[in-house]
Each structure stands twice: as C-alpha cells, then as structure tokens.
Design a protein around this motif. Sequence first.
Motif, PDB file in Angstrom:
ATOM      1  N   SER A  41      -1.193  -5.364 -17.211  1.00 39.45           N
ATOM      2  CA  SER A  41      -1.901  -5.226 -15.933  1.00 39.45           C
ATOM      3  C   SER A  41      -1.595  -3.877 -15.284  1.00 39.45           C
ATOM      4  O   SER A  41      -2.484  -3.213 -14.746  1.00 39.45           O
ATOM      5  CB  SER A  41      -1.506  -6.371 -14.992  1.00 39.45           C
TER       6      SER A  41
ATOM      7  N   LEU B 298      -3.515  -1.080 -17.046  1.00 40.59           N
ATOM      8  CA  LEU B 298      -4.966  -1.060 -16.874  1.00 40.59           C
ATOM      9  C   LEU B 298      -5.405  -0.133 -15.745  1.00 40.59           C
ATOM     10  O   LEU B 298      -6.601   0.131 -15.582  1.00 40.59           O
ATOM     11  CB  LEU B 298      -5.474  -2.475 -16.594  1.00 40.59           C
ATOM     12  N   ARG B 299      -4.477   0.365 -14.976  1.00 41.48           N
ATOM     13  CA  ARG B 299      -4.818   1.244 -13.858  1.00 41.48           C
ATOM     14  C   ARG B 299      -5.314   2.611 -14.331  1.00 41.48           C
ATOM     15  O   ARG B 299      -4.823   3.143 -15.322  1.00 41.48           O
ATOM     16  CB  ARG B 299      -3.601   1.465 -12.952  1.00 41.48           C
TER      17      ARG B 299
ATOM     18  N   ARG C 122      -8.191  -0.222 -20.872  1.00 37.88           N
ATOM     19  CA  ARG C 122      -9.345  -1.023 -20.499  1.00 37.88           C
ATOM     20  C   ARG C 122      -9.431  -2.220 -21.436  1.00 37.88           C
ATOM     21  O   ARG C 122      -8.943  -2.174 -22.560  1.00 37.88           O
ATOM     22  CB  ARG C 122     -10.647  -0.205 -20.618  1.00 37.88           C
TER      23      ARG C 122
ATOM     24  N   LEU D 247      -5.071 -10.576 -11.176  1.00 34.22           N
ATOM     25  CA  LEU D 247      -6.011  -9.461 -11.236  1.00 34.22           C
ATOM     26  C   LEU D 247      -7.433  -9.934 -10.953  1.00 34.22           C
ATOM     27  O   LEU D 247      -8.197  -9.281 -10.220  1.00 34.22           O
ATOM     28  CB  LEU D 247      -5.928  -8.804 -12.617  1.00 34.22           C
TER      29      LEU D 247
ATOM     30  N   LYS E  97      -9.840  -8.899  -7.687  1.00 39.61           N
ATOM     31  CA  LYS E  97     -11.228  -8.437  -7.717  1.00 39.61           C
ATOM     32  C   LYS E  97     -12.098  -9.307  -6.823  1.00 39.61           C
ATOM     33  O   LYS E  97     -12.916  -8.795  -6.047  1.00 39.61           O
ATOM     34  CB  LYS E  97     -11.756  -8.451  -9.148  1.00 39.61           C
TER      35      LYS E  97
ATOM     36  N   SER F  24      -9.874   0.468  -5.617  1.00 39.53           N
ATOM     37  CA  SER F  24      -8.700  -0.071  -6.303  1.00 39.53           C
ATOM     38  C   SER F  24      -8.404   0.712  -7.578  1.00 39.53           C
ATOM     39  O   SER F  24      -9.315   1.194  -8.258  1.00 39.53           O
ATOM     40  CB  SER F  24      -8.939  -1.549  -6.656  1.00 39.53           C
TER      41      SER F  24
ATOM     42  N   HIS G   2      -7.530  -0.650 -10.160  1.00 45.00           N
ATOM     43  CA  HIS G   2      -7.992  -1.515 -11.244  1.00 45.00           C
ATOM     44  C   HIS G   2      -9.512  -1.581 -11.327  1.00 45.00           C
ATOM     45  O   HIS G   2     -10.046  -2.338 -12.139  1.00 45.00           O
ATOM     46  CB  HIS G   2      -7.443  -2.940 -11.066  1.00 45.00           C
TER      47      HIS G   2
ATOM     48  N   SER H  16     -11.454  -1.736 -14.680  1.00 41.81           N
ATOM     49  CA  SER H  16     -10.433  -1.803 -15.728  1.00 41.81           C
ATOM     50  C   SER H  16     -10.724  -2.905 -16.740  1.00 41.81           C
ATOM     51  O   SER H  16     -10.159  -2.913 -17.834  1.00 41.81           O
ATOM     52  CB  SER H  16      -9.047  -2.017 -15.122  1.00 41.81           C
TER      53      SER H  16
END
Length: 367
Positions: free
Chosen positions: A114, A117-118, A132, A306, A310, A324, A326, A329
């Motif tokens: 997680s 993924l940024r 991703r 996560l 969202k 964000s 993310h 992502s």
Amino acid sequence: MWETKTMGAANPHAFLEVWLYHDETKDADLKEGKRHAHIILVVPERLTLESPHGMQTLFEADPEVTTPRSEFLFRIQEIRTDTQYSGELHASSMSGKQWGKRECCGARVLDLASEFLRHKGPKGELPAPFFRFGALFFPPKTPSLRTFYSGDDPEKKIQYFETLMRMAIKGVLHYGYSDLEQVYPKIEVTILGLILDGDEHLKRPIDQDRVIERLRGELRPGLAISPDFEIRAVDSDPKTHTPGTRDYDDCELLQVADLLLGAVRFVADGSYHGLCPPETAAPKLFAKLGSRAEKMAWVYLSICELLKKKAARLRKSPKAWKHSGHYRSFTISRAELDGEKWQFWEVEWEYDEGSGHLLPLFPDLSY
C-alpha cells in the motif's frame, strides 16, 4: 527508503521502466455469478525524475534515479526476518482461524505494498515508488464465446484467457499512468517484461503475438514495450528458489500479486462485513479468531483501508481523491461481452460507516 523532497514550483518529468506481474483466479464468486479475474501488479525497476528543459525544479542538477523494485524486495526481506517466516504467502495457504507467522508476514507485506502504490508522499514528497495494480473480472464463458472465438475447444479457451490478459495489462497501464499532470507534467513508461505465476496450467507458453505484439499498437503515447521484452513463467513457491536469485525475487512479487488479488476478491464477493474495525486491537501471534474470514480481514486490512479511503474521498469530492498520493494507484474493473464487443466498467466502492460494510458497486448489467 530513499531521500525525498517536497514538490516545488515546477514539477519533474517521470520516466519509468516497469515489470508486470500476473496472477489469476477462476473462483471469484460475485453476486452476479462466478467470474474469472486477472490481476496485474506493475513494479518499476527504475524511476527517473528529470527537470523540464529550462525549468527550475528540485532535480535541476542531475536526474534523480531510484530503484523501487530493489527497495521493495529489501523491505520484504526485513519483514520476513522480523516475523521469522520464510514460507509461502499465498492467500490459499492461510487456512484455518489461527493468526500465525504466515498471516503476520502477509499483512505486513500488504501494508508495504500500500505504501509503494503511492506516486507522491503524504505531503507531496518525491520521489515515491509509483507501483500500480489492476484487477479485471470477466465471465468464464459467454453466449458469444463460440462465435467470438470460433469455437470453445481448449485452445480457444486459452486464447480467450490471453485476450483478457492483454485487456487487463492495457487497462492498468492506461489508467495508472495518466491524469497525473498536477504531479508529473510528463510520464513515460517502458514495459520490460511480463512475469507469470507458472504456465503449466495453460498447456503451452503464452502467445506473445496475441498478448504483447497486439498491445504495441494499442498503447497510448508515452507507453512503450521494450525491444528486449520478455515473458517468463516462474514458480511462486519460494521453496523452489534460492534466496537472492532473480527467480526468487520474482517469486516474492508474484506472491504480492496473489495477496492483492485475494484482497480484491475478499471485498468483491462480500466476505468483508465490517470485520476488524479500527478500534479493535490487531491479533496477537497464535491467537485463534472467530472465523477464517475474520482472520483474512486482518491480513487484507491495508487494502480494505485503501478502498475505504477512495470511497470517502470521492464522497467528499472527486478533487479530494485526485490530490491523494494513491490517486489512480489501482483499478478494479468488470468486462462483459455485448454481442461481439467488450464493454468495461470500473468498479466503485461504498463504505457504510454505521455498519462497517465495504461494498463493491458493480454495475447492473441485467438489461
């Protein structure tokens, strides 16, 4: 982790060289019926940030080069050492109700995934790992399958599988590396190769022409397949590899793809029902939980959070989610045949704070 800097007046261009890690399932039980799914985990081997020509940025002297894949693998080994666990991390191997070293290690690896993924840090810090992932649900067969693929013999079913794999790859690349101009005015991605979790079940190697060569002409500008592109099938059982080898490293990343797919299925099939609420303490080692679902909710917690993030940001405003780190992502989609044409829908998520339920909003296709 590498040294980061906060974004300045002019943001850098990003150049990525990435590997694709693939896993699949034929047992996703959605409310609409059984579905197959592909998941593609995109892992940058190298990320280079450069200043736009003539512009002053954080990276004006020399390009900033980082190696997210190597850093991620190093951090996984730290987790394995800390948890004293070196075995399999497949979701299917986490049977029973007991919270063991395997589950503890798997949960921490997903926490790490997680984080990776940024595409920017919580305060806009750069560089960030820029991983991703994309999951694509699709029917195991359709009324149009015989016509669409000129038959439903075993070879045609493999071709069907390969076609949907190509669509999954295209979807995550197009989605994951676009609409990020507020951070990176320019993004270029080179795809180095595709790593499969074995190919024995297919009875033959993947058809590179159907999966990759056709993809070359379908990718948007800024996405390119390397001239040295390779497809490799690797056993995802770590016992079959020597630590430190390329196959062992690819095996670790295939297991991460498997865990991500497990987390997506866990929510999509309705297994997540407000389990492990934030105010509840995490399980202690060797504790026995009330059910396997409760245990797996803790393994998948970071990915469930996560999805909640969202849903909460989009409920507030689309702009809140776009800011964000993310944003884009991950993408979770559904494909269905409409006659002889494919239709795609992105799956959105709804989080009910009162019940703690996290629900996929699959589109109603009962027309």
